[in-house]
Design a protein around this motif. Structure first.
Motif, PDB file in Angstrom:
ATOM      1  N   LEU A 171      -3.847  23.837 -20.470  1.00  0.00           N
ATOM      2  CA  LEU A 171      -2.552  24.419 -20.145  1.00  0.00           C
ATOM      3  C   LEU A 171      -1.675  23.429 -19.385  1.00  0.00           C
ATOM      4  O   LEU A 171      -0.480  23.286 -19.673  1.00  0.00           O
ATOM      5  CB  LEU A 171      -2.748  25.694 -19.319  1.00  0.00           C
ATOM      6  CG  LEU A 171      -1.472  26.392 -18.832  1.00  0.00           C
ATOM      7  CD1 LEU A 171      -0.561  26.755 -19.994  1.00  0.00           C
ATOM      8  CD2 LEU A 171      -1.838  27.631 -18.015  1.00  0.00           C
ATOM      9  N   LEU A 172      -2.267  22.738 -18.422  1.00  0.00           N
ATOM     10  CA  LEU A 172      -1.495  21.769 -17.641  1.00  0.00           C
ATOM     11  C   LEU A 172      -1.008  20.616 -18.528  1.00  0.00           C
ATOM     12  O   LEU A 172       0.122  20.143 -18.370  1.00  0.00           O
ATOM     13  CB  LEU A 172      -2.336  21.252 -16.476  1.00  0.00           C
ATOM     14  CG  LEU A 172      -2.558  22.275 -15.351  1.00  0.00           C
ATOM     15  CD1 LEU A 172      -3.711  21.841 -14.451  1.00  0.00           C
ATOM     16  CD2 LEU A 172      -1.288  22.456 -14.536  1.00  0.00           C
ATOM     17  N   GLU A 173      -1.841  20.178 -19.447  1.00  0.00           N
ATOM     18  CA  GLU A 173      -1.419  19.131 -20.369  1.00  0.00           C
ATOM     19  C   GLU A 173      -0.294  19.629 -21.270  1.00  0.00           C
ATOM     20  O   GLU A 173       0.676  18.903 -21.535  1.00  0.00           O
ATOM     21  CB  GLU A 173      -2.615  18.652 -21.197  1.00  0.00           C
ATOM     22  CG  GLU A 173      -3.635  17.860 -20.377  1.00  0.00           C
ATOM     23  CD  GLU A 173      -4.892  17.514 -21.150  1.00  0.00           C
ATOM     24  OE1 GLU A 173      -5.090  18.082 -22.261  1.00  0.00           O
ATOM     25  OE2 GLU A 173      -5.700  16.709 -20.656  1.00  0.00           O
ATOM     26  N   LYS A 174      -0.395  20.868 -21.727  1.00  0.00           N
ATOM     27  CA  LYS A 174       0.671  21.454 -22.561  1.00  0.00           C
ATOM     28  C   LYS A 174       1.984  21.535 -21.797  1.00  0.00           C
ATOM     29  O   LYS A 174       3.060  21.318 -22.369  1.00  0.00           O
ATOM     30  CB  LYS A 174       0.237  22.839 -23.025  1.00  0.00           C
ATOM     31  CG  LYS A 174       1.260  23.548 -23.884  1.00  0.00           C
ATOM     32  CD  LYS A 174       0.765  24.922 -24.304  1.00  0.00           C
ATOM     33  CE  LYS A 174       1.810  25.670 -25.114  1.00  0.00           C
ATOM     34  NZ  LYS A 174       1.339  27.031 -25.494  1.00  0.00           N
ATOM     35  N   GLU A 175       1.891  21.845 -20.494  1.00  0.00           N
ATOM     36  CA  GLU A 175       3.087  21.969 -19.658  1.00  0.00           C
ATOM     37  C   GLU A 175       3.641  20.610 -19.233  1.00  0.00           C
ATOM     38  O   GLU A 175       4.698  20.528 -18.607  1.00  0.00           O
ATOM     39  CB  GLU A 175       2.773  22.806 -18.421  1.00  0.00           C
ATOM     40  CG  GLU A 175       2.471  24.260 -18.705  1.00  0.00           C
ATOM     41  CD  GLU A 175       3.687  25.029 -19.176  1.00  0.00           C
ATOM     42  OE1 GLU A 175       4.809  24.711 -18.709  1.00  0.00           O
ATOM     43  OE2 GLU A 175       3.535  25.932 -20.018  1.00  0.00           O
ATOM     44  N   GLY A 176       2.910  19.540 -19.536  1.00  0.00           N
ATOM     45  CA  GLY A 176       3.352  18.209 -19.169  1.00  0.00           C
ATOM     46  C   GLY A 176       3.178  17.878 -17.702  1.00  0.00           C
ATOM     47  O   GLY A 176       3.814  16.950 -17.189  1.00  0.00           O
TER      48      GLY A 176
END
Length: 221
Positions: free
Chosen positions: A110-115
């Motif tokens: 999720l954090l990677e998706k959110e940048g």
């Protein structure tokens, strides 16, 4: 009946489960889902102290939380944080995870998706789950520095909050067993268990505090 020796052994195991980290500013604070809203309270406290600009709550439901948290652990944690004054823009929710490994993997996704750029995390759990959460995160997200955190409580205070001393000791014993067997299964890093802690664990097992033990060939949770 819980003997004086049982209590002494339980305190030794309780102390081992806590990492003793001093909270410091991190990229994100991740609250691991459970029955305990104190995890959300601790996350909010750390946020308000400037220890993290972002809160991420992770967790679906389990047999122990389905009735108390029907909308899912992470959702209830978010609702608690909003009640305590955290803006919704500072909260992410990961609602699928059903075990500690999934908490870490899905939070990372999720954090990677959110940048979000994550160099360090405050990993917030129940007090007796600090070491297990730390060991799991170090295995699954080794590039990120992990600072363990939980509500500052003594064993006696935690027992009072749960209302069942035998259950709490059972949970301490079960959590320690997982720390010893899960590294061999690839679910967390290995950590040494001091001889006095191992002796305490073995005495508690002999005394019957075994309801949370896994069969040694059981799959990970």
């Amino acid at each position: 009946m819980i003997s004086a020796q049982d209590w002494a052994d339980a305190r030794r195991v309780w102390d081992y489960h806590q990492m003793g980290h001093t909270p410091r500013p991190c990229s994100v604070a991740i609250g691991l889902g459970s029955h305990d809203l104190g995890v959300a309270d601790t996350a909010v406290s750390l946020y308000k102290r400037g220890m993290a600009p972002l809160l991420l709550f992770t967790g679906a439901t389990s047999p122990t939380t389905r009735e108390r948290m029907p909308r899912g652990e992470a959702i209830h944690y978010k609702e608690r944080a909003l009640e305590l004054g955290v803006p919704s823009t500072a909260i992410l929710v990961e609602p699928r995870a059903r075990n500690t490994g999934e908490n870490i993997r899905f939070s990372r996704e999720l954090l990677e998706k959110e940048g979000a750029e994550v160099a360090s995390m405050l990993l917030i759990s129940k007090p007796y789950e600090e070491r297990r959460a730390y060991a799991t995160a170090r295995k699954l997200w080794p590039a990120v520095e992990v600072v363990s955190a939980s509500a500052p409580m003594t064993l006696d205070e935690y027992v009072d909050s749960i209302g069942d001393a035998r259950l709490v000791i059972d949970m301490l014993v079960g959590a320690l067993q997982r720390l010893m067997i899960y590294p061999e299964q690839g679910f967390m890093i290995s950590q040494s268990v001091p001889p006095d802690v191992l002796d305490a664990y073995e005495r508690l097992c002999e005394a019957g505090f075994t309801s949370r033990l896994l069969a040694t060939d059981a799959p990970s949770s």
